[in-house]
Design an enzyme around this catalytic site. Structure first.
Site, PDB file in Angstrom:
ATOM      1  N   GLY A  12       0.777  -1.241   0.000  1.00 45.02           N
ATOM      2  CA  GLY A  12       0.000   0.000   0.000  1.00 45.02           C
ATOM      3  C   GLY A  12       0.802   1.282   0.000  1.00 45.02           C
ATOM      4  N   HIS A 108       1.458   0.890 -13.050  1.00 44.15           N
ATOM      5  CA  HIS A 108       2.213  -0.304 -13.439  1.00 44.15           C
ATOM      6  C   HIS A 108       3.708   0.026 -13.431  1.00 44.15           C
ATOM      7  CE1 HIS A 108       2.903  -4.181 -15.257  1.00 44.15           C
ATOM      8  NE2 HIS A 108       3.758  -3.595 -16.083  1.00 44.15           N
ATOM      9  N   ASP A 144      -3.484  -4.246 -18.268  1.00 39.42           N
ATOM     10  CA  ASP A 144      -2.454  -3.213 -18.454  1.00 39.42           C
ATOM     11  C   ASP A 144      -2.489  -2.617 -19.862  1.00 39.42           C
ATOM     12  OD1 ASP A 144      -1.567  -3.730 -15.844  1.00 39.42           O
ATOM     13  OD2 ASP A 144      -0.150  -5.247 -16.507  1.00 39.42           O
ATOM     14  N   LYS A 171       9.699   5.256  -6.341  1.00 36.61           N
ATOM     15  CA  LYS A 171       9.749   6.695  -6.044  1.00 36.61           C
ATOM     16  C   LYS A 171       8.989   7.482  -7.115  1.00 36.61           C
ATOM     17  CE  LYS A 171      13.183   9.614  -4.443  1.00 36.61           C
ATOM     18  NZ  LYS A 171      14.554  10.095  -4.566  1.00 36.61           N
TER      19      LYS A 171
HETATM   20  C1  GRF Z   1       3.595  -1.264  -7.372  1.00 39.86           C
HETATM   21  O1  GRF Z   1       4.848  -1.594  -7.891  1.00 39.86           O
HETATM   22  C2  GRF Z   1       2.617  -0.983  -8.488  1.00 39.86           C
HETATM   23  O2  GRF Z   1       3.221  -0.422  -9.594  1.00 39.86           O
HETATM   24  C3  GRF Z   1       2.101  -2.367  -8.798  1.00 39.86           C
HETATM   25  O3  GRF Z   1       2.008  -3.009  -7.572  1.00 39.86           O
HETATM   26  C4  GRF Z   1       2.937  -2.433  -6.647  1.00 39.86           C
HETATM   27  C5  GRF Z   1       2.143  -1.993  -5.458  1.00 39.86           C
HETATM   28  O4  GRF Z   1       2.953  -1.477  -4.452  1.00 39.86           O
HETATM   29  N1  GRF Z   1       0.834  -2.288  -9.499  1.00 39.86           N
HETATM   30  P1  GRF Z   1       2.305  -0.747  -3.208  1.00 39.86           P
HETATM   31  O5  GRF Z   1       1.336  -1.759  -2.585  1.00 39.86           O
HETATM   32  O6  GRF Z   1       1.599   0.471  -3.697  1.00 39.86           O
HETATM   33  O7  GRF Z   1       3.430  -0.438  -2.281  1.00 39.86           O
END
Ligand code: GRF
Length: 200
Positions: A12, A108, A144, A171
């Protein structure tokens, strides 16, 4: 004030980045609901700690459409204008996509259409690309595949590991996801076929 609904399955961190920007007044909206398909998702716990309305909707024993309908109903009851997928590890059925046409965003960790699906950062490393990055796109009925709103490029370094590359991409994810959310909330994104055009 517009309402955002967040769907997540794990850590998250993208949700948290959006929530921080909402709290700081940088995103003109309210997070009306955070939904997870995993009861133990750290992101759901974090949302609860932040005092946000959360919902665990179990997928156990449910057909995809029935599950999605349940999620859609919860989002509609919460009067959600924009749905943000933030690491939501399920493919949405047409039932869901059609309930929020052009109003679902996903992030993504690659420059789509390169490396869709799982482990995009590893796919990029294995392929040997020199640049990768992340993409915020509008969700359509494919995986996607929807119109791209924003992308950010990240250089792949010779000594990158999956972890180091993922960290630098993340980031950028945090930065462009909030930016895209703002553009959508301010109705600045016009969809023209496969493209999006940003209004000034
Ligand atoms: C991220 O790398 C996002 O791009 C992908 O899933 C991951 C989720 O990470 N869809 P987080 O749960 O937001 O830290």
């Amino acid at each position: 004030m517009k309402n955002i609904g967040i769907l997540l399955s794990g850590r998250g961190s993208n949700f948290e980045a959006i929530a921080r920007n909402v709290a700081a007044g940088k995103i003109p909206a309210k997070i009306a609901l955070v939904i997870s398909n995993r009861e133990q998702a750290p992101g759901l716990k974090r949302a609860r700690q932040m005092g946000l309305k959360t919902l665990f909707i179990s997928p156990k024993g449910k057909e995809r459409e029935a599950y999605d309908q349940e999620v859609v109903t919860a989002l509609k009851v919460a009067k959600v204008d924009l749905v943000c997928l933030a690491g939501f590890m399920r493919i949405l059925s047409p039932v869901f996509v059609r309930a929020f046409p052009g109003r679902i965003l996903n992030i993504h960790p690659a420059l789509l259409p390169a490396f869709p699906g799982l482990d995009a950062q590893k796919q990029a490393l294995d392929y040997g690309v020199k640049f990768t990055g992340c993409t915020v796109h509008i969700v359509d009925e494919g995986m996607d595949t929807g119109p791209i709103v924003l992308q950010a490029v990240v250089t792949v370094l010779d000594d990158d590991t999956e972890e180091s590359l993922s960290a630098r991409i993340l980031k950028e994810e945090h930065r462009i996801y909030s930016e895209a959310v703002c553009l959508m909330l301010e109705d600045k994104v016009r969809i023209e076929g496969r493209r999006t055009v940003l209004r000034q």
